[in-house]
Write an enzyme that holds these catalytic residues in place. Structure first.
Site, mmCIF file in Angstrom:
data_model
loop_
_atom_site.group_PDB
_atom_site.id
_atom_site.type_symbol
_atom_site.label_atom_id
_atom_site.label_comp_id
_atom_site.label_asym_id
_atom_site.label_seq_id
_atom_site.Cartn_x
_atom_site.Cartn_y
_atom_site.Cartn_z
ATOM 1 N N ASP A 329 0.865 -1.183 0.000
ATOM 2 C CA ASP A 329 0.000 0.000 0.000
ATOM 3 C C ASP A 329 0.892 1.220 0.000
ATOM 4 O OD1 ASP A 329 -2.327 -1.318 0.199
ATOM 5 O OD2 ASP A 329 -2.551 -1.105 2.366
ATOM 6 N N ASP A 637 -4.823 -3.195 5.094
ATOM 7 C CA ASP A 637 -5.257 -2.755 6.415
ATOM 8 C C ASP A 637 -6.764 -2.818 6.605
ATOM 9 O OD1 ASP A 637 -5.773 -0.730 4.661
ATOM 10 O OD2 ASP A 637 -4.471 0.741 5.611
ATOM 11 N N ASP A 641 -9.621 -6.050 2.684
ATOM 12 C CA ASP A 641 -8.333 -6.567 2.228
ATOM 13 C C ASP A 641 -8.120 -8.023 2.647
ATOM 14 O OD1 ASP A 641 -7.554 -4.264 0.980
ATOM 15 O OD2 ASP A 641 -6.581 -3.428 2.761
#
Ligand code: ATP
Length: 902
Positions: A329, A637, A641
């Site tokens: 990310d 997170d 996900d």
């Protein structure tokens, strides 16, 4: 109170029954009292194994049983000394085994404590985070998307609250929750919409509720009682070693038989030969290996947690060393997640916002560098006010300066508003929030409804492309004007310009309502909006990331950025971090969704930036990478996900910003949310695997040494060069400690300069198997040479045995220094750089000294006092492996150097 009635009660009755205040919660004194009464909110775990059962476990090993039988036979035949020594060896071996298991178990327990989940509660009117175990009935709990429900809760507030209750009901479709009383007493669990049950997860929205029962009284607690203890996980390496152990066991059986028969045929004493055969069997099977591997893995896991990476499964340590792609990310992992608004765009004007960090001091200046007064500029004021009202983050002035509580993106908006003197308390008092449609990363926007003067305004903020699509008007010169396609395109190009500088842009739009819509949804309320302006914020890259990306490159690991942010923002930052270079691909979510799996697989090796992706896209990216046999580490997170984290070879979740759901789905939790920590964990993973191979190489080469010496001597008709007791002692006592110590070697130079290991590759590949063979043979021949030399000089059999015994022990201990590095000279890495190894060497040497020098013990080990000249021989021969291995390593390095320069 009967459990099944909670859902039928009005909130007031429930609060009275539970003696709590639904607004302020319980006082801390009351919590203490209830903790005493109800006990901790935890599911009972099976009691830890007792020392006794651990000892018993050790004694059940087949080889130990054989030894015990051997001790009994020796005893019956009157060989008391032998019998005693064998028992002593069994005891020492058991102590070592139990110690190792304890160590491994403790390390894993400590890890469990590190990832202990927390719950958000209101106690005494103050919101705080507490450990799950301290919850009591009556506690008021807050729930947000991604949380795991901490106890059984009756809901008192729910905003678009949806739960996944599959852990309880098996139903995987999320259930919508509300607070309405259910009059029926008999309602199946899955239909109790005003209840939230422990262990289920919040997939969307947020809510609040009162804890009704905790711990084993919860629904999941009842089930937990029925569930059997989960079997202990066996890592791939442990499985492979077990297979290797079986092969070696069979080989050992054959060898032992040959030696026994050869010995007996040569007229040697049958009992003596029987004992030697048993000892040889013990020598051939590396029985200490599984324990060494478990301990090394467990210690490695502890070491990694000290470096902020908490591994949740032992096998993840092995997989980490094989990672070929890290998908990370952007926000918070590659960047600091400290957002500040640096530009505002409204009414065709670009304003710069000055000031630094979260301090609410700064100006708004236009392109002519003239300050704009937000109090006098109505549009600017509305933009800032709307941004604040549509956010939940708070700005706090604490001891260490200003800080943001809540989402940093929203924090940036709050700080920008504060720079114009607009603060939350006042703004919310004047314009209270009446309803909201919460943010989710699939929609990439959110909406709040606030009272403004006599009417209701909704403020929608989110990704510019998404919000603009829903806009039909624009606020200009104090009027609402229709927004045509040309103006929309112009606004999008302003967005692109800001994004290409690496700024994250958020659009704000509004809509006027006569009243709050009855059931606001994205479909009916996030449309026909009026565009108010943009916020453009900067989020500085984490300083250590650039270096970590370079390390990955040299280690043959590709770094891929996956972000919900705009493509141009993402590429600008990826370029600054070295993740994206000319020639690499960058793909945005809408194009990705148009590709089929085949097309994606074709492109996936070229792309290093994915932007505007939704969590489902992440899953497809993992699958496409795995189709190329990549070993993928993927960060995440959010609650959505979880599937991608599970699908990846290593799912990595965020310790600070991550949701409970993501953490539970992951193999590793980053305590600092930092990309560099993943790279450090990969380095540790590679080191641990290489260290385990060192332990294996050491133990097996020592074993082969013993077999070669005995086998050859017996076949040559020279009898066994070591007595049975001596073989057992070497094998079970002096070998074990250096093997363990090799498992904690510091990383070798250049661990991150090599390509990732192929996960299919066996433990003995890459030269380890060959090294075991030739180095083992060398150890065997050296000891044999000493034995034959002693015999040829007419020394007694005891003297020859003692010299071989001393040589074998010393040769092995010296050889353990060789194994500390596969490639580098001992003198380059430094003799004292692994103090555990030095201690192991010293302890094993002393143990050997004790049985050679203490007269009382000599009787037990059939040793005699050696002459000074004998010691010189022993020492001289023992140093041979050091010379030989150092020379071969030097040749290896020379060859490698030539290959590299050539
Ligand atoms: P990453 O995936 O790298 O962590 P991200 O934070 O951009 O990045 P999301 O949280 O999924 O990923 O956000 C996606 C987009 O939604 C953002 O680019 C932004 O435009 C928008 N967004 C993020 N947070 C909010 C918010 N609190 N309110 C409204 N819109 C938001």
């Amino acid at each position: 109170m009967r459990e099944k009635l909670w859902h039928t009660m009005e909130i007031e009755d429930l609060s009275t029954a539970l003696g709590t205040d639904p607004e302020r919660g319980l006082s801390s004194a009351e919590v203490e009292r209830r903790l005493q009464e109800f006990g901790p909110n935890a599911l009972k775990e099976p009691p830890p194994r007792s020392l006794f059962s651990m000892v018993l476990e050790q004694l059940k090993e087949v080889l130990v049983l054989i030894l015990i039988v051997a001790a009994v036979i020796s005893g019956v035949l009157g060989e008391w000394a032998d019998s005693l020594v064998i028992l002593l060896i069994v005891v020492l071996n058991t102590i070592l085994g139990v110690y190792q298991e304890r160590k491994a178990e403790q390390a894993l327990q400590a890890l469990k404590r590190m990832t202990r989940p927390t719950a958000k509660v209101v106690r005494g009117g103050v919101v705080g985070e507490v450990e799950l175990e301290s919850l009591v009935p009556g506690d008021v709990v807050l729930l947000d998307a991604g949380d795991s429900v901490p106890a059984d809760i009756r809901l008192t507030a729910a905003v678009s609250l949806r739960m996944n209750e599959s852990s309880l009901t098996g139903e995987s479709v999320p259930v919508e929750k509300d607070v309405g009383v259910l009059p029926e007493e008999e309602v199946p669990l899955g239909d109790r919409k005003n209840m939230a049950y422990m262990g289920t997860t919040v997939t969307a929205g947020h809510g609040c509720g009162i804890v009704v029962v905790t711990g084993m009284n919860t629904q999941i607690g009842r089930i937990a009682q029925l569930i059997q203890e989960a079997p202990q996980e066996v890592t791939p390496l442990q499985r492979r070693l077990a297979e290797l152990g079986k092969v070696l066991g069979i080989g050992a059986g054959v060898l032992v038989l040959v030696v026994f028969l050869a010995g007996v045929r040569q007229g040697m004493d049958v009992l003596g030969m029987f004992m030697i055969a048993i000892s040889l069997a013990v020598a051939a099977v590396p029985e200490g290996l599984p324990a060494v591997v478990t301990v090394v893995l467990a210690l490695g896991v502890t070491r990694m947690s000290r470096r902020r990476a908490v591994v949740r499964r032992l096998s993840a340590v092995e997989t980490l060393g094989t990672v070929t792609v890290i998908c990370s990310d952007k926000t918070g992992t590659l960047t600091k997640n400290e957002m500040t608004v640096v530009h505002l765009y409204t009414e065709g004007r670009m304003l710069r916002v000055t000031g630094a960090g979260y301090r609410p001091v700064g100006d708004f200046v236009d392109e002519q560098e003239t300050a704009v007064d937000p109090a006098a500029d109505k549009n600017l004021r509305l933009l800032l006010l709307g941004g604040l009202l549509a956010s939940d983050a708070c700005l706090e002035n604490g001891e260490n300066g200003y800080r943001i509580i809540g989402d940093p993106t929203e924090g940036a908006l709050v700080v920008a508003a504060a720079k114009a003197g607009i603060v939350r308390e006042e703004a919310e008092r004047e314009h209270p929030r009446l309803a909201e449609i919460p943010f989710d990363s699939d929609r990439k926007m959110m909406t709040t409804f606030n009272k403004i003067e006599d009417g209701v305004w909704s403020f929608t903020k989110g990704a510019p492309d998404v919000v603009l699509e829903r806009c039909t008007g624009i606020l200009q010169e104090g009027e609402f004007r229709p927004l045509d396609e040309v103006s929309k395109r112009r606004l999008l190009s302003v967005n692109s310009e800001l994004a290409s500088r690496g700024e994250r842009v958020l659009a704000l739009a509004a809509r006027l309502w006569p009243d709050v819509p009855a059931n606001p949804t994205s479909e009916n309320a996030e449309r026909d909006l009026i565009f108010l302006g943009y916020f453009a914020m900067q989020d500085p890259p984490r300083p250590e990331v650039r270096k970590a990306v370079d390390v990955c490159k040299r280690a043959g690991i590709r770094t891929v950025m996956i972000t919900g942010d705009h493509l141009e923002t993402a590429v600008a930052i990826a370029r600054a971090l070295g993740i994206w270079q000319e020639g690499n691909g960058a793909l945005s979510g809408d194009r990705l969704q148009k590709m089929d799996d085949r097309q994606l697989e074709r492109e996936v090796n070229r792309i290093t930036v994915y932007a505007r992706v939704s969590p489902e896209d992440k899953l497809r990216i993992v699958a496409a990478l795995k189709a190329h046999n990549h070993i993928v580490a993927m960060t995440g997170d959010g609650v959505n996900d979880a599937p991608a984290l599970k699908r990846a070879d290593i799912g990595v979740s965020m310790g600070i910003t991550g949701t409970e759901v993501a953490k539970e789905a992951s193999d590793m939790v980053l305590l600092d949310d930092n990309f560099a920590t993943i790279v450090n964990a990969v380095r540790e993973g590679r080191t641990i695997y290489s260290n385990i191979r060192k332990s294996i190489q050491y133990l097996l080469s020592c074993n082969i040494g013993e077999i070669v010496a005995i086998f050859t001597a017996v076949l040559l008709g020279q009898g066994s060069p070591l007595t049975a007791i001596q073989i057992l002692w070497l094998n079970l006592v002096t070998d074990s400690l250096p093997a363990l110590a090799l498992g904690v070697e510091p990383p070798e130079n250049g661990v991150m300069e090599q390509p990732p290991r192929d996960p299919q590759e066996g433990v003995l590949s890459g030269g380890v198997g060959w090294n075991i063979l030739w180095q083992g043979t060398m150890i065997g021949l050296i000891s044999l040479a000493v034995y034959l030399l002693a015999l040829s000089q007419g020394r007694t059999l005891e003297e020859a045995h003692t010299m071989t015994f001393a040589t074998m022990a010393l040769v092995q201990l010296v050889h353990s220094f060789n194994i500390r590095s596969f490639r580098d000279s001992l003198f380059t890495i430094g003799i004292g750089t692994n103090r555990y190894h030095l201690s192991a060497f010293a302890i094993s040497l002393s143990l050997q000294g004790v049985v050679l020098f203490i007269p009382f013990l000599r009787g037990f080990f059939d040793t005699v006092m050696l002459r000074p000249g004998d010691w010189l021989t022993v020492l001289g021969f023992s140093l041979i492996p050091l010379l030989v291995v150092e020379t071969t390593k030097a040749f290896g390095r020379l060859k490698q150097g030539r290959l590299q320069t050539g």
